[in-house]
Design a protein around this motif. Sequence first.
Motif: not given
Length: 203
Positions: A42-64
Amino acid sequence: MRVLIADDHDLLRDTLVTYLTAEGAFDIGTAENLDEALHLMGRGKGFDLVLLDYEMPGMDGLKGLKKALDHEKCQAVALMSGSAPRAVIKRALNIGAAGFIPKTLSATSLINAINFMAVGEKYVPAELLSDAMLAQPKLDGFTQRESQMLRGLTEGKSNKEIARDLDLAEVTVKLHVRTLYRKMQVANRAEAADLAREKGLIQ
């Protein structure tokens, strides 16, 4: 190109940053969990691509993943994992993920995958695609414009080069190419070109 790497493992995160930094074409952000990733998105211009670890804290499966995709500054979001089953990968793609990055991917393949996804294409290593994800493509019903796009892809041209040849805006070419991918049920330009040659779609 702005890329956000969100993973709770310091070693992996630092390794990915090293890979991308060596290329010299990336502005990289990092996060250790989903909440931090969403904050940075949400900061600045944002990102062209975001890579999310499937099992990191807060992900809760595909909900994240869904939270990231629903973000107002979302451009493209992909999953990373060393163990996600094919069913999860398929569901992730169906809800809008830009692709799936195995944590065993080589540096060269990683750079190629990121470049694919950042320009609106999907990436999943061929060996991870299930039969359901490789359903028989629809190879008929191309419009004249789509045929022109396909010819450009088989000639190895970029979207910018195709746009120049056809006197079109690059964004228009990108939209036609995406439609072409859906019709052919392929993930990227290389697969589209290979299939076109295999089936003799371009004379």
